[in-house]
Design an enzyme around this catalytic site. Structure first.
Site, short mmCIF file in Angstrom:
data_model
loop_
_atom_site.label_atom_id
_atom_site.label_comp_id
_atom_site.label_asym_id
_atom_site.label_seq_id
_atom_site.Cartn_x
_atom_site.Cartn_y
_atom_site.Cartn_z
N GLU A 1 0.83 -1.20 0.00
CA GLU A 1 0.00 0.00 0.00
C GLU A 1 0.86 1.25 0.00
OE1 GLU A 1 -2.70 -0.08 3.34
OE2 GLU A 1 -2.74 -2.26 3.29
N CYS B 1 3.30 8.39 1.44
CA CYS B 1 3.76 7.44 2.44
C CYS B 1 3.95 6.11 1.73
CB CYS B 1 2.74 7.31 3.57
SG CYS B 1 3.20 6.15 4.86
N CYS C 1 5.30 -6.99 7.74
CA CYS C 1 6.25 -6.48 8.74
C CYS C 1 6.43 -7.53 9.83
CB CYS C 1 5.73 -5.18 9.35
SG CYS C 1 6.88 -4.41 10.54
N CYS D 1 4.00 -4.81 16.25
CA CYS D 1 3.34 -3.77 17.05
C CYS D 1 1.84 -4.03 17.11
CB CYS D 1 3.63 -2.39 16.47
SG CYS D 1 5.39 -1.98 16.43
N CYS E 1 -0.95 -2.08 14.88
CA CYS E 1 -0.69 -1.92 13.45
C CYS E 1 -1.17 -3.13 12.68
CB CYS E 1 0.80 -1.69 13.23
SG CYS E 1 1.25 -1.48 11.49
N CYS F 1 -1.78 1.92 8.03
CA CYS F 1 -0.88 0.92 7.46
C CYS F 1 -1.46 -0.48 7.50
CB CYS F 1 0.45 0.92 8.22
SG CYS F 1 1.35 2.46 8.11
#
Length: 344
Positions: free
Chosen positions: A89, A102, A109, A113, A116, A330
């Site tokens: 994205e 961005c 990832c 976290c 997220c 995100c």
């Protein structure tokens, strides 16, 4: 097949010369690509024989749009497909001072976290420098306008893809390419301490943003697994080294989660931690995602938190929420698309 977007001008020149072509042709081809012409057939001053050679040996890795959404505030969210079919994205935000994108630096990832969506499926692979450049070129073609600011804050941890990100910073800043100044680039990290030191030694002029989100190791470990590896003291020591080496102010990102880290006591503790540090705090109303229990702080609590920081001499602003009506946080759009596709 090599991606031209992964190459510096000198690297491309060497490639052409090794194939018996004139080195000056490299600049001509790059001129076309960086003004949005990606088909060799449309490059009018390039000989046909060279066009044929380029088609056989070099691609221009512009991702393909899978879904595009435009928010009521003008923010655009793009779900795009890379050549291998992986989805990432990017978000385009229009400001008075220019267009900001961005971009993603990894497919998924590994940082984990808890607030997220990017990390829910783990990391699949790193994104190449050329694929990062491709996101910007695609956005410029969609807008018909120049991108003037870049934020490495999409899916992925930039410092977990260090070498590709460093090559990207060289390419995006190059006069023969996008020519976006380093001071217009922000790199956000959750705090991989050794890489912060390594980045500092590069002596760049980019803005470093640290995803802090808590003032103590105990609180940080609740929401960020990276805190089990690097303590806040280690992060702050690395930040002090970075500031000393670059003389650049650091941005500390702080996502406000209702009932977790948004109390007045939290604000006072954060102010104490950051006292005397050349920094700015970016307060972020957390984006709510259905897979997680975290909820956004109230407007009153956010304002109170900001006021306390300022009263202690800490520069702070609340990030303007953009694209919330189009899943602009995100990883949200990618995850929603994959869930829909897999259920069919």
């Amino acid at each position: 097949m090599k991606d031209l977007l992964d190459l510096t001008l000198d690297e491309f020149k060497s490639e052409l010369i090794s194939q018996g072509e004139s080195g000056f042709r490299a600049k001509q081809v790059f001129d076309w690509i960086y003004k949005g012409v990606f088909d060799y057939n449309d490059m009018k001053n390039i000989p046909q024989a060279l066009k044929d050679k380029l088609k056989d040996g070099f691609k221009v890795g512009i991702p393909k749009v899978v879904e595009e959404y435009t928010s009521n505030d003008g923010t655009k969210k793009l779900l795009v497909s890379l050549e291998d079919g992986n989805l990432i994205e990017c978000v385009i935000m229009k400001y008075i001072h220019g267009n900001t994108i961005c971009i993603s630096t990894q497919v998924g990832c590994r940082m984990g976290c808890k607030f997220c969506a990017s990390t829910l499926g783990g990391v699949i692979r790193n994104i190449t420098s050329g694929e990062m450049i491709g996101q910007i070129l695609l956005a410029q073609n969609i807008l018909g306008e120049r991108i003037s600011n870049v934020v490495l804050m999409g899916s992925g941890e930039p410092l977990d893809n260090f070498d590709n990100v460093m090559k990207f910073l060289e390419l995006v800043n190059a006069e023969y390419g996008l020519n976006i100044g380093q001071r217009h680039i922000t790199l956000s990290t959750c705090g991989i301490v050794p890489k912060i030191y390594e980045l500092a030694d590069k002596d760049l002029s980019i803005t470093l943003a640290i995803s802090l989100h808590a003032f103590s190791d105990e609180k940080r470990r609740e929401i960020m697994p990276i805190a089990n590896k690097y303590s806040i003291k280690e992060i702050m020591d690395a930040c002090a080294y970075y500031i000393d080496k670059t003389n650049r102010r650091i941005t500390f990102e702080y996502s406000l989660v209702k009932g977790v880290n948004d109390s007045k006591e939290d604000a006072k503790a954060l102010a104490s931690l950051l006292r005397g540090v050349l920094c700015h705090v970016n307060l972020i109303p957390v984006n709510e995602i259905k897979e997680k229990e975290y909820r956004k702080s109230s407007k009153e609590d956010i304002k109170a938190f900001e006021a306390i920081l300022k009263s202690h001499g800490i520069e702070a602003t609340v990030r303007r929420e953009m694209g919330s009506d189009i899943n602009a946080a995100c990883g949200q759009l990618r995850r929603s698309y994959l869930e829909t596709r897999n259920s069919n």
